[in-house]
Scaffold this active site. Structure first.
Site, PDB file in Angstrom:
ATOM      1  N   TYR A  57      43.681  31.475  33.614  1.00  0.00           N
ATOM      2  CA  TYR A  57      43.969  32.532  34.593  1.00  0.00           C
ATOM      3  C   TYR A  57      43.171  32.311  35.880  1.00  0.00           C
ATOM      4  O   TYR A  57      43.662  32.548  36.990  1.00  0.00           O
ATOM      5  CB  TYR A  57      43.670  33.916  33.999  1.00  0.00           C
ATOM      6  CG  TYR A  57      43.795  35.043  35.005  1.00  0.00           C
ATOM      7  CD1 TYR A  57      45.010  35.311  35.625  1.00  0.00           C
ATOM      8  CD2 TYR A  57      42.679  35.826  35.354  1.00  0.00           C
ATOM      9  CE1 TYR A  57      45.130  36.328  36.565  1.00  0.00           C
ATOM     10  CE2 TYR A  57      42.788  36.844  36.284  1.00  0.00           C
ATOM     11  CZ  TYR A  57      44.015  37.099  36.886  1.00  0.00           C
ATOM     12  OH  TYR A  57      44.127  38.108  37.817  1.00  0.00           O
ATOM     13  N   ARG A  75      46.992  30.260  43.527  1.00  0.00           N
ATOM     14  CA  ARG A  75      47.663  31.358  44.237  1.00  0.00           C
ATOM     15  C   ARG A  75      46.932  31.661  45.540  1.00  0.00           C
ATOM     16  O   ARG A  75      47.540  31.825  46.599  1.00  0.00           O
ATOM     17  CB  ARG A  75      47.727  32.606  43.346  1.00  0.00           C
ATOM     18  CG  ARG A  75      48.283  33.825  44.089  1.00  0.00           C
ATOM     19  CD  ARG A  75      48.577  34.997  43.160  1.00  0.00           C
ATOM     20  NE  ARG A  75      47.423  35.443  42.388  1.00  0.00           N
ATOM     21  CZ  ARG A  75      47.427  36.495  41.584  1.00  0.00           C
ATOM     22  NH1 ARG A  75      48.537  37.210  41.427  1.00  0.00           N
ATOM     23  NH2 ARG A  75      46.352  36.854  40.909  1.00  0.00           N
ATOM     24  N   GLU A 119      47.714  46.272  29.116  1.00  0.00           N
ATOM     25  CA  GLU A 119      47.977  46.399  30.551  1.00  0.00           C
ATOM     26  C   GLU A 119      49.314  47.128  30.674  1.00  0.00           C
ATOM     27  O   GLU A 119      50.224  46.913  29.874  1.00  0.00           O
ATOM     28  CB  GLU A 119      48.045  45.003  31.184  1.00  0.00           C
ATOM     29  CG  GLU A 119      48.246  45.007  32.679  1.00  0.00           C
ATOM     30  CD  GLU A 119      48.061  43.617  33.313  1.00  0.00           C
ATOM     31  OE1 GLU A 119      47.046  42.951  33.017  1.00  0.00           O
ATOM     32  OE2 GLU A 119      48.945  43.212  34.074  1.00  0.00           O
ATOM     33  N   TYR A 162      37.294  41.325  44.441  1.00  0.00           N
ATOM     34  CA  TYR A 162      36.494  41.164  43.222  1.00  0.00           C
ATOM     35  C   TYR A 162      35.342  40.197  43.486  1.00  0.00           C
ATOM     36  O   TYR A 162      35.508  39.201  44.190  1.00  0.00           O
ATOM     37  CB  TYR A 162      37.348  40.575  42.086  1.00  0.00           C
ATOM     38  CG  TYR A 162      38.231  41.532  41.326  1.00  0.00           C
ATOM     39  CD1 TYR A 162      38.125  42.911  41.439  1.00  0.00           C
ATOM     40  CD2 TYR A 162      39.185  41.033  40.437  1.00  0.00           C
ATOM     41  CE1 TYR A 162      38.943  43.761  40.716  1.00  0.00           C
ATOM     42  CE2 TYR A 162      40.014  41.872  39.703  1.00  0.00           C
ATOM     43  CZ  TYR A 162      39.889  43.231  39.836  1.00  0.00           C
ATOM     44  OH  TYR A 162      40.702  44.061  39.112  1.00  0.00           O
ATOM     45  N   ARG A 209      47.246  47.041  44.401  1.00  0.00           N
ATOM     46  CA  ARG A 209      47.407  47.914  43.221  1.00  0.00           C
ATOM     47  C   ARG A 209      48.810  48.484  43.142  1.00  0.00           C
ATOM     48  O   ARG A 209      49.316  48.765  42.060  1.00  0.00           O
ATOM     49  CB  ARG A 209      46.380  49.042  43.256  1.00  0.00           C
ATOM     50  CG  ARG A 209      44.941  48.578  43.184  1.00  0.00           C
ATOM     51  CD  ARG A 209      44.654  47.790  41.917  1.00  0.00           C
ATOM     52  NE  ARG A 209      43.275  47.284  41.892  1.00  0.00           N
ATOM     53  CZ  ARG A 209      42.814  46.467  40.955  1.00  0.00           C
ATOM     54  NH1 ARG A 209      43.594  46.050  39.968  1.00  0.00           N
ATOM     55  NH2 ARG A 209      41.571  46.044  41.004  1.00  0.00           N
TER      56      ARG A 209
HETATM   57  C1  3EB Z   1      43.175  43.712  36.989  1.00  0.00           C
HETATM   58  O1  3EB Z   1      43.286  44.848  37.445  1.00  0.00           O
HETATM   59  C2  3EB Z   1      43.903  43.416  35.717  1.00  0.00           C
HETATM   60  O2  3EB Z   1      46.383  38.489  38.809  1.00  0.00           O
HETATM   61  O3  3EB Z   1      48.279  39.212  39.597  1.00  0.00           O
HETATM   62  C3  3EB Z   1      46.584  43.127  37.060  1.00  0.00           C
HETATM   63  C4  3EB Z   1      47.626  42.973  37.991  1.00  0.00           C
HETATM   64  C5  3EB Z   1      45.775  42.060  36.754  1.00  0.00           C
HETATM   65  C6  3EB Z   1      47.835  41.729  38.592  1.00  0.00           C
HETATM   66  C7  3EB Z   1      47.249  39.366  38.934  1.00  0.00           C
HETATM   67  C8  3EB Z   1      46.009  40.824  37.359  1.00  0.00           C
HETATM   68  C9  3EB Z   1      47.027  40.660  38.274  1.00  0.00           C
HETATM   69  O4  3EB Z   1      42.469  42.834  37.512  1.00  0.00           O
HETATM   70  C10 3EB Z   1      44.682  42.170  35.751  1.00  0.00           C
END
Ligand code: 3EB
Length: 356
Positions: free
Chosen positions: A163, A170, A343, A223, A236
């Protein structure tokens, strides 16, 4: 190379028809069984933008020209679940070197698969670069929503979780196009699938959507580096104002507050935290103060569970939160962080959006 399968002039002559019950004026989402899909397919053949079929075994491939992907992922409440995106007009379809697409006046659906057996960063960078080139050239340059299905998502290769490698590729593709990082960042999800192809499908539009973040969470593109050298690029949620009613695409949402996983090892507590996050995102997109969502009829969920044995308990929890009539499909998938047990993604139709 490029071949058009539908004549645009003929396409435009057709009148819009009402899609019916779950319809939204410009874009409708249906989660269907195989039998329901067969009916839908004959009723709306020329208006189907794209189909993603989820199941452990390869489903019967429909005789159809629309973009179609099989995601090798067990469905927990049916053999196969067909996720169908249908527009209000006939669509124009095109297939270029494995990138299958369909579009109407506003929206494009596209999907592609690339080999993911080797260097995943290179594969994801190449896949996203192809998508950007494709949508830019056709004028659907705003990526709204992207679904990423990644084989062996939690496996480590050369000291990096796959990942994390996916995120590097990406990020590179977005950076090369000066996209992302809060501007024109799509809603997304990233889940583990079986098989060995990286499979991506997306919705893009001529008009920009509006990005929505979650006040309970740090934006993913911010992050800290403990989750990898390149941050995940997604919003989001993404709000699309169409000529009809607005649509909110809520990204895959998990038990994360700030940037940290909550309730390690406790599926039900993770489910409750995830639901609180979804409600916070929807509230953020709505009139200030109208946080509670009781209108289950307008919400459609896709729930990914790492452990199939959690199915009944999580379904109960989802029905408690959103009402027993909530439409939700359940799939078994690895989640991008090893400590996440579920999720949930959502599409909220008719959100009373108050974003200026
Ligand atoms: C998170 O909130 C959980 O890498 O495209 C959620 C939605 C998550 C999209 C992405 C990853 C992705 O980090 C994981």
């Amino acid at each position: 190379m490029e071949k058009t399968q539908t004549d645009p002039a003929r396409t435009r002559q057709r009148n819009d028809r009402d899609l019916g019950s779950r319809g939204e004026a410009r874009l409708a989402l249906s989660y269907l069984t195989r039998a329901e899909f067969a009916v839908h397919q004959s009723a709306y053949a020329d208006r189907i933008l794209g189909v993603a079929a989820f199941g452990a075994t390869q489903p019967h491939i429909p005789v159809a020209a629309f973009p179609y992907a099989w995601i090798e992922m067990p469905a927990l409440n049916d053999e196969t679940i067909y996720e169908v995106w249908t527009g209000a007009q006939s669509v124009l379809r095109e297939d270029v070197d494995g990138l299958a697409s369909a579009c109407n006046d506003e929206i494009m659906f596209g999907c592609l698969q690339v080999d993911a057996g080797g260097e995943l960063a290179a594969a994801s960078c190449a896949a996203y670069s192809r998508i950007f080139d494709f949508i830019d050239r056709r004028g659907y340059s705003h990526l709204l929503r992207v679904w990423n299905y990644i084989p062996r998502i939690n496996a480590e290769v050369g000291g990096l979780e796959r990942y994390v490698s996916f995120n590097i590729g990406r990020h590179d593709a977005f950076a090369a196009k000066q996209r992302g990082f809060g501007i024109d960042t799509p809603a997304a999800c990233a889940l583990g699938s079986r098989g060995d192809q990286l499979l991506i499908y997306f919705l893009a539009s001529r008009q920009a959507g509006r990005r929505v973040e979650n006040p309970r969470q740090i934006s993913a593109f911010h992050y800290p580096p403990q989750y990898g050298p390149r941050s995940p690029i997604f919003a989001r949620a993404m709000l699309l104002q169409t000529a009809g009613k607005p649509l909110l695409f809520v990204s895959g949402t998990a038990s994360i507050v700030g940037h940290e996983t909550q309730h390690v090892g406790d599926t039900l507590a993770q489910a409750r935290e995830t639901i609180a996050n979804i409600q916070a995102v929807i509230a953020q997109a709505q009139c200030a103060g109208s946080g509670a969502i009781s209108a289950g009829a307008d919400l459609m969920l896709k729930v990914y569970l790492r452990q199939p044995r959690d199915f009944n308990a999580v379904r109960h929890c989802v029905m408690q939160a959103f009402g027993p009539a909530i439409r939700a499909v359940y799939l078994q998938a690895d989640i991008c962080r090893a400590d996440l047990l579920l999720e949930i993604e959502a599409v909220y139709l008719n959100v009373a959006a108050a974003l200026h």
